[in-house]
Motif scaffolding. Structure first.
Motif, mmCIF file in Angstrom:
data_model
loop_
_atom_site.group_PDB
_atom_site.id
_atom_site.type_symbol
_atom_site.label_atom_id
_atom_site.label_comp_id
_atom_site.label_asym_id
_atom_site.label_seq_id
_atom_site.Cartn_x
_atom_site.Cartn_y
_atom_site.Cartn_z
ATOM 1 N N ASN A 180 0.853 -1.183 0.000
ATOM 2 C CA ASN A 180 0.000 0.000 0.000
ATOM 3 C C ASN A 180 0.894 1.240 0.000
ATOM 4 O OD1 ASN A 180 -1.476 2.272 1.010
ATOM 5 N ND2 ASN A 180 -2.988 0.898 1.894
ATOM 6 N N LEU A 235 0.403 4.229 0.864
ATOM 7 C CA LEU A 235 0.310 5.050 2.067
ATOM 8 C C LEU A 235 1.090 4.439 3.228
ATOM 9 C CD1 LEU A 235 -3.393 6.241 1.861
ATOM 10 C CD2 LEU A 235 -1.316 7.482 1.213
ATOM 11 N N TYR A 277 4.188 6.161 5.109
ATOM 12 C CA TYR A 277 4.307 6.203 6.569
ATOM 13 C C TYR A 277 5.732 5.846 6.995
ATOM 14 C CZ TYR A 277 3.492 4.922 11.452
ATOM 15 O OH TYR A 277 3.556 4.808 12.817
ATOM 16 N N ALA A 283 -2.094 8.364 -4.349
ATOM 17 C CA ALA A 283 -2.834 7.574 -3.354
ATOM 18 C C ALA A 283 -3.855 8.467 -2.646
ATOM 19 C CB ALA A 283 -1.873 6.954 -2.349
ATOM 20 N N LYS A 284 -4.995 7.907 -2.378
ATOM 21 C CA LYS A 284 -6.051 8.647 -1.678
ATOM 22 C C LYS A 284 -5.793 8.580 -0.181
ATOM 23 C CE LYS A 284 -8.656 9.330 -5.353
ATOM 24 N NZ LYS A 284 -8.062 10.286 -6.213
ATOM 25 N N SER A 285 -5.501 9.728 0.388
ATOM 26 C CA SER A 285 -5.263 9.778 1.826
ATOM 27 C C SER A 285 -6.385 10.579 2.471
ATOM 28 C CB SER A 285 -3.901 10.402 2.125
ATOM 29 O OG SER A 285 -3.871 11.722 1.647
ATOM 30 N N TYR A 299 1.029 18.474 -0.534
ATOM 31 C CA TYR A 299 0.840 17.299 0.314
ATOM 32 C C TYR A 299 0.964 16.014 -0.508
ATOM 33 C CZ TYR A 299 -1.092 14.253 3.885
ATOM 34 O OH TYR A 299 -1.269 13.246 4.806
ATOM 35 N N ARG A 300 0.419 16.026 -1.720
ATOM 36 C CA ARG A 300 0.518 14.837 -2.578
ATOM 37 C C ARG A 300 1.964 14.578 -2.987
ATOM 38 N NH1 ARG A 300 -4.272 17.033 -4.625
ATOM 39 N NH2 ARG A 300 -3.223 17.871 -6.429
ATOM 40 N N THR A 355 3.807 13.151 -0.042
ATOM 41 C CA THR A 355 3.462 11.740 0.133
ATOM 42 C C THR A 355 4.194 10.891 -0.898
ATOM 43 O OG1 THR A 355 1.295 12.357 1.017
ATOM 44 C CG2 THR A 355 1.553 10.087 0.245
ATOM 45 N N THR A 413 6.952 7.937 -0.097
ATOM 46 C CA THR A 413 6.826 6.602 -0.689
ATOM 47 C C THR A 413 8.129 6.204 -1.364
ATOM 48 O OG1 THR A 413 4.467 6.985 -1.021
ATOM 49 C CG2 THR A 413 5.449 5.201 -2.291
#
Length: 142
Positions: free
Chosen positions: A18, A20, A24, A87-89, A101-102, A105, A109
């Motif tokens: 995933n 996201l 993380y 990715a949809k956060s 922000y995208r 992210t 990743t």
């Protein structure tokens, strides 16, 4: 800086993760690089490390950093970055635009991808370049 690691995964495994969750993990790795960079500087006091780190790890700074090196990314790296970026956060922090922000992210990743696949030299090279760009931006009032 090289972060110790006992096991690596192959590209196929990171593609199946995933994005996201990769972000993380990448967020923690990115912040570790920033903290290490700040701590090894002789011109910063311990109580200032946190405030300094925030300027590097906030989404707008991460987006600036990755945009500064995007032309140096391979096709494979772009694919990983796009997976994270698209990715949809949940929500977007008030301190960042949705596009920033995208991209942040996506960078996180990619950082996790480099780390997990054992590309520590590439990770270190790109982190050094992004830190340099962000510090130059601070000197120019950005």
């Amino acid at each position: 800086m090289e972060i110790g690691m006992t096991e690596t995964v192959d590209l196929k495994e990171t593609k199946e993760m995933n994005p996201l969750l990769l972000a993380y993990l990448g967020d923690a790795i990115y912040e570790l690089f920033i903290r290490y960079h700040l701590v090894k500087r002789s011109d910063i006091r311990p109580k200032e490390v946190h405030d300094e780190a925030i300027r590097f790890v906030a989404a707008p700074a991460q987006a600036r950093g990755v945009r500064a090196v995007e032309e140096q990314l391979t096709d494979e790296e772009w694919e990983v970055l796009k997976r994270g970026r698209n990715a949809k956060s949940g929500g977007v922090p008030k301190s960042a635009k949705p596009s920033e922000y995208r991209y942040a992210t996506g960078l996180e990743t990619l950082v996790a991808h480099w780390y997990l696949t054992g590309q520590t030299e590439r990770l270190t090279e790109m982190m050094k370049r992004m830190i340099q760009v962000l510090e130059e931006g601070e000197d120019n009032g950005e």
